[in-house]
Design a protein around this motif. Structure first.
Motif, PDB file in Angstrom:
ATOM      1  N   VAL A 179      -0.865  -1.390 -10.567  1.00  0.00           N
ATOM      2  CA  VAL A 179      -0.623  -2.379 -11.911  1.00  0.00           C
ATOM      3  C   VAL A 179      -1.304  -3.721 -11.151  1.00  0.00           C
ATOM      4  CG1 VAL A 179       1.762  -3.193 -10.911  1.00  0.00           C
ATOM      5  CG2 VAL A 179       1.114  -3.513 -13.290  1.00  0.00           C
ATOM      6  N   GLY A 180      -1.904  -4.358 -12.214  1.00  0.00           N
ATOM      7  CA  GLY A 180      -2.672  -5.445 -11.770  1.00  0.00           C
ATOM      8  C   GLY A 180      -3.924  -5.312 -11.370  1.00  0.00           C
ATOM      9  N   CYS A 181      -4.592  -6.058 -10.417  1.00  0.00           N
ATOM     10  CA  CYS A 181      -5.833  -6.092 -10.045  1.00  0.00           C
ATOM     11  C   CYS A 181      -6.069  -7.042  -9.052  1.00  0.00           C
ATOM     12  CB  CYS A 181      -6.914  -6.617 -11.306  1.00  0.00           C
ATOM     13  SG  CYS A 181      -8.669  -6.247 -10.709  1.00  0.00           S
ATOM     14  N   LEU A 182      -6.826  -6.448  -7.972  1.00  0.00           N
ATOM     15  CA  LEU A 182      -7.337  -7.323  -6.649  1.00  0.00           C
ATOM     16  C   LEU A 182      -8.759  -7.599  -6.331  1.00  0.00           C
ATOM     17  CD1 LEU A 182      -5.165  -5.082  -4.220  1.00  0.00           C
ATOM     18  CD2 LEU A 182      -5.211  -7.613  -4.551  1.00  0.00           C
ATOM     19  N   TYR A 183      -9.655  -7.290  -7.638  1.00  0.00           N
ATOM     20  CA  TYR A 183     -10.908  -7.525  -7.411  1.00  0.00           C
ATOM     21  C   TYR A 183     -11.361  -9.309  -7.084  1.00  0.00           C
ATOM     22  CZ  TYR A 183     -13.206  -3.329  -8.921  1.00  0.00           C
ATOM     23  OH  TYR A 183     -13.806  -2.065  -8.853  1.00  0.00           O
ATOM     24  N   ARG A 205       0.969  -1.081  -0.043  1.00  0.00           N
ATOM     25  CA  ARG A 205      -0.161  -0.046  -0.180  1.00  0.00           C
ATOM     26  C   ARG A 205       1.056   1.326   0.058  1.00  0.00           C
ATOM     27  NH1 ARG A 205      -3.926  -0.371   4.332  1.00  0.00           N
ATOM     28  NH2 ARG A 205      -2.016  -0.661   5.595  1.00  0.00           N
ATOM     29  N   PHE A 206       0.851   2.073  -1.168  1.00  0.00           N
ATOM     30  CA  PHE A 206       1.493   3.037  -1.159  1.00  0.00           C
ATOM     31  C   PHE A 206       0.743   4.327  -0.862  1.00  0.00           C
ATOM     32  CE2 PHE A 206       4.116   0.173  -3.976  1.00  0.00           C
ATOM     33  CZ  PHE A 206       5.154   0.531  -3.415  1.00  0.00           C
ATOM     34  N   SER A 207       1.227   5.413  -0.712  1.00  0.00           N
ATOM     35  CA  SER A 207       0.464   6.747  -0.399  1.00  0.00           C
ATOM     36  C   SER A 207       0.695   8.001  -1.499  1.00  0.00           C
ATOM     37  CB  SER A 207       0.524   7.181   0.916  1.00  0.00           C
ATOM     38  OG  SER A 207       0.170   6.102   1.977  1.00  0.00           O
ATOM     39  N   PHE A 208      -0.223   8.667  -2.133  1.00  0.00           N
ATOM     40  CA  PHE A 208       0.130   9.810  -2.953  1.00  0.00           C
ATOM     41  C   PHE A 208      -0.685  10.650  -2.634  1.00  0.00           C
ATOM     42  CE2 PHE A 208       1.225   6.137  -5.330  1.00  0.00           C
ATOM     43  CZ  PHE A 208       2.164   6.090  -6.195  1.00  0.00           C
ATOM     44  N   ILE A 209      -0.021  11.806  -2.570  1.00  0.00           N
ATOM     45  CA  ILE A 209      -0.867  13.014  -2.322  1.00  0.00           C
ATOM     46  C   ILE A 209      -1.167  13.823  -3.432  1.00  0.00           C
ATOM     47  CG2 ILE A 209      -0.435  15.218  -0.853  1.00  0.00           C
ATOM     48  CD1 ILE A 209      -0.174  12.745   0.731  1.00  0.00           C
ATOM     49  N   LYS A 210      -2.594  14.110  -3.452  1.00  0.00           N
ATOM     50  CA  LYS A 210      -3.133  14.955  -4.431  1.00  0.00           C
ATOM     51  C   LYS A 210      -4.207  15.856  -3.731  1.00  0.00           C
ATOM     52  CE  LYS A 210      -5.304  15.020  -8.960  1.00  0.00           C
ATOM     53  NZ  LYS A 210      -6.195  14.483  -9.833  1.00  0.00           N
ATOM     54  N   ASN A 211      -4.284  17.258  -4.153  1.00  0.00           N
ATOM     55  CA  ASN A 211      -5.001  18.255  -3.355  1.00  0.00           C
ATOM     56  C   ASN A 211      -4.956  18.219  -1.938  1.00  0.00           C
ATOM     57  OD1 ASN A 211      -5.746  18.947  -6.076  1.00  0.00           O
ATOM     58  ND2 ASN A 211      -7.572  17.521  -6.106  1.00  0.00           N
ATOM     59  N   GLU A 212      -3.759  17.885  -1.228  1.00  0.00           N
ATOM     60  CA  GLU A 212      -3.660  17.811  -0.066  1.00  0.00           C
ATOM     61  C   GLU A 212      -4.206  16.681   0.655  1.00  0.00           C
ATOM     62  OE1 GLU A 212      -1.107  19.970   0.731  1.00  0.00           O
ATOM     63  OE2 GLU A 212      -1.515  20.807  -1.146  1.00  0.00           O
ATOM     64  N   VAL A 213      -4.819  15.618  -0.099  1.00  0.00           N
ATOM     65  CA  VAL A 213      -5.377  14.424   0.429  1.00  0.00           C
ATOM     66  C   VAL A 213      -4.168  13.327   0.231  1.00  0.00           C
ATOM     67  CG1 VAL A 213      -7.148  12.942   0.395  1.00  0.00           C
ATOM     68  CG2 VAL A 213      -7.660  15.345  -0.166  1.00  0.00           C
ATOM     69  N   LYS A 214      -4.300  12.477   1.246  1.00  0.00           N
ATOM     70  CA  LYS A 214      -3.310  11.272   1.210  1.00  0.00           C
ATOM     71  C   LYS A 214      -4.462  10.065   0.644  1.00  0.00           C
ATOM     72  CE  LYS A 214      -1.375   9.123   4.709  1.00  0.00           C
ATOM     73  NZ  LYS A 214      -0.582   8.867   5.873  1.00  0.00           N
ATOM     74  N   ILE A 215      -4.018   9.580  -0.645  1.00  0.00           N
ATOM     75  CA  ILE A 215      -4.682   8.655  -1.174  1.00  0.00           C
ATOM     76  C   ILE A 215      -4.032   7.115  -1.021  1.00  0.00           C
ATOM     77  CG2 ILE A 215      -5.957   7.801  -3.377  1.00  0.00           C
ATOM     78  CD1 ILE A 215      -6.271  10.844  -4.027  1.00  0.00           C
ATOM     79  N   PRO A 216      -4.587   6.120  -0.615  1.00  0.00           N
ATOM     80  CA  PRO A 216      -3.912   4.967  -0.878  1.00  0.00           C
ATOM     81  C   PRO A 216      -4.050   4.093  -2.116  1.00  0.00           C
ATOM     82  CG  PRO A 216      -5.901   4.808   0.247  1.00  0.00           C
ATOM     83  CD  PRO A 216      -5.717   6.146   0.041  1.00  0.00           C
ATOM     84  N   VAL A 217      -2.859   3.754  -2.427  1.00  0.00           N
ATOM     85  CA  VAL A 217      -2.908   3.036  -4.000  1.00  0.00           C
ATOM     86  C   VAL A 217      -1.993   1.608  -3.555  1.00  0.00           C
ATOM     87  CG1 VAL A 217      -1.799   3.058  -6.248  1.00  0.00           C
ATOM     88  CG2 VAL A 217      -2.844   5.197  -5.101  1.00  0.00           C
ATOM     89  N   TYR A 218      -2.667   0.501  -4.069  1.00  0.00           N
ATOM     90  CA  TYR A 218      -2.141  -0.683  -4.107  1.00  0.00           C
ATOM     91  C   TYR A 218      -1.468  -1.456  -5.178  1.00  0.00           C
ATOM     92  CZ  TYR A 218      -5.179  -0.233   0.146  1.00  0.00           C
ATOM     93  OH  TYR A 218      -5.841   0.094   1.433  1.00  0.00           O
ATOM     94  N   LEU A 273      -2.037   5.376 -12.682  1.00  0.00           N
ATOM     95  CA  LEU A 273      -2.456   6.321 -11.462  1.00  0.00           C
ATOM     96  C   LEU A 273      -3.412   7.217 -11.606  1.00  0.00           C
ATOM     97  CD1 LEU A 273      -1.227   6.793  -8.621  1.00  0.00           C
ATOM     98  CD2 LEU A 273       0.533   8.215  -9.594  1.00  0.00           C
ATOM     99  N   THR A 274      -3.477   7.690 -12.953  1.00  0.00           N
ATOM    100  CA  THR A 274      -4.628   8.949 -13.034  1.00  0.00           C
ATOM    101  C   THR A 274      -5.828   8.642 -12.399  1.00  0.00           C
ATOM    102  OG1 THR A 274      -3.190   9.799 -14.681  1.00  0.00           O
ATOM    103  CG2 THR A 274      -5.391  10.386 -14.646  1.00  0.00           C
ATOM    104  N   PRO A 275      -6.358   7.366 -12.950  1.00  0.00           N
ATOM    105  CA  PRO A 275      -7.909   6.937 -12.674  1.00  0.00           C
ATOM    106  C   PRO A 275      -8.156   6.790 -11.017  1.00  0.00           C
ATOM    107  CG  PRO A 275      -6.894   5.341 -13.711  1.00  0.00           C
ATOM    108  CD  PRO A 275      -6.014   6.340 -13.958  1.00  0.00           C
ATOM    109  N   LEU A 276      -7.055   6.327 -10.398  1.00  0.00           N
ATOM    110  CA  LEU A 276      -7.047   6.007  -9.074  1.00  0.00           C
ATOM    111  C   LEU A 276      -6.916   7.130  -7.966  1.00  0.00           C
ATOM    112  CD1 LEU A 276      -4.182   3.174  -9.108  1.00  0.00           C
ATOM    113  CD2 LEU A 276      -6.717   2.904  -8.916  1.00  0.00           C
ATOM    114  N   LEU A 277      -6.480   8.397  -8.620  1.00  0.00           N
ATOM    115  CA  LEU A 277      -6.666   9.439  -8.044  1.00  0.00           C
ATOM    116  C   LEU A 277      -7.617  10.594  -8.495  1.00  0.00           C
ATOM    117  CD1 LEU A 277      -2.830  10.486  -7.937  1.00  0.00           C
ATOM    118  CD2 LEU A 277      -3.909   8.990  -6.214  1.00  0.00           C
ATOM    119  N   THR A 307     -13.889   3.651 -13.162  1.00  0.00           N
ATOM    120  CA  THR A 307     -14.080   3.488 -11.894  1.00  0.00           C
ATOM    121  C   THR A 307     -13.589   1.862 -11.543  1.00  0.00           C
ATOM    122  OG1 THR A 307     -16.243   2.828 -12.249  1.00  0.00           O
ATOM    123  CG2 THR A 307     -15.886   5.019 -11.386  1.00  0.00           C
ATOM    124  N   TRP A 308     -13.243   1.183 -12.596  1.00  0.00           N
ATOM    125  CA  TRP A 308     -13.095  -0.142 -12.399  1.00  0.00           C
ATOM    126  C   TRP A 308     -11.574  -0.437 -11.854  1.00  0.00           C
ATOM    127  CZ3 TRP A 308     -15.338  -2.359 -17.682  1.00  0.00           C
ATOM    128  CH2 TRP A 308     -16.460  -2.162 -17.744  1.00  0.00           C
TER     129      TRP A 308
END
Length: 297
Positions: A227-231, A73-86, A292-296, A221-222
């Motif tokens: 990278v990859g998929c966890l669904y 689980r990485f974290s990226f900051i966008k618009n001052e919000v920390k968003i988890p990305v897996y 990364l774009t759609p995840l943020l 939204t999918w």
């Protein structure tokens, strides 16, 4: 040998080298039947080499090994919000796991030699009896679920010619279960065939080179992983209690903006390059902006 490997957190099976012809013929048959997408074949499957490397003489067997691996689980900051990305297991730090597995194996098998094998490891694991296929075409190992890294090696250690060798089949627990199919947003998992439609899978598309856009039919939204998929792995009952998640690096707003902009490595600040290298993300730098774009959003 398997008992000693388990003491090092590894599970393994060994098969005679004569089984390599079966592996190759199995893939060739699927391609000829049109069950494997030609794009998938060109992108991935043609890299396999069904023979020991030059200079490695006397190879008698192949060993396939599994090491437990977490999701990151990485974290990226966008618009001052920390968003988890897996990132699911199996995508990064693989070389580290291979080296550890090879070092452990070489120590335990002395005086026999060991060298890496470039083979279809999932199919090898299934046919050797180490793993089993799920309906989602992901492989599962008892006690690990789908959360592991596979390594394969040639060795000159003798192996019983018969060995364990079985046809690839779906796990019995999948027969009356449709959870992965019901939760796959792209419809890649279908009821009327064993192989999924890889060309419909999110994984196939977010592993493509970064200059290849996502298909127009894929809803933004999918997307759920860098990278990859966890669904299907998250919903699968076989993975209950198996998915470990460890925290990776945090990327600042400035770093996130540079990555989203597709800044080439030689234009990135040295500290960011070092961070990406330590996270084993430099190898996927090319696809980060698109994925990364759609995840943020």
């Amino acid at each position: 040998m398997s008992v000693r490997l388990e003491e090092h957190g590894l599970s393994a099976r060994i098969v005679p080298i004569s089984r390599l012809d079966d592996l190759r013929q199995g893939f060739d048959g699927l391609i000829q039947q049109g069950l494997i997408d030609e794009g998938l074949n060109q992108e991935y499957l043609k890299r396999f080499v069904y023979r020991p490397p030059e200079g490695f003489s006397g190879a008698m067997s192949v060993i396939v090994m599994a090491s437990r691996m977490p999701a990151i689980r990485f974290s990226f900051i966008k618009n001052e919000v920390k968003i988890p990305v897996y990132i699911p297991p199996t995508y990064i730090h693989g070389a580290r796991y291979d080296r550890k597995a090879q070092d452990t194996l070489a120590e335990l098998l002395t005086p026999y030699k060991v060298t890496p094998a470039v083979l279809p490891k999932k199919l090898l694991a299934v046919r050797s009896g180490l793993a089993a296929y799920g309906r989602n075409n992901i492989t599962y190992i008892e006690g690990l679920g789908s959360c592991y890294w596979l390594s394969a090696f040639y060795t000159d250690m003798p192996c019983a010619e018969e060995g364990t060798w079985r046809e690839p089949t779906m796990m019995e627990s999948c027969n009356d279960c449709s959870i992965c199919r019901d939760n796959c947003p792209t419809g890649a998992i279908v009821e009327n065939r064993f192989l999924l439609h890889a060309e419909r899978c999110i994984v196939f598309h977010n592993e493509m080179p970064g200059n290849v856009p996502f298909p127009s039919w894929m809803d933004e939204t999918w997307h759920n992983s860098l990278v990859g998929c966890l669904y299907c792995q998250e919903y699968c009952p076989e993975n209950k209690g198996m998915i470990d998640i460890v925290d990776g690096a945090e990327f600042s707003r400035e770093e996130t903006e540079l990555l989203l902009a597709g800044t080439p490595e030689d234009k990135l600040p040295a500290p960011l390059v070092k961070k990406l290298e330590e996270c084993d993300l430099l190898s996927i730098l090319d696809i980060i902006p698109r994925n990364l774009t759609p995840l943020l959003h």
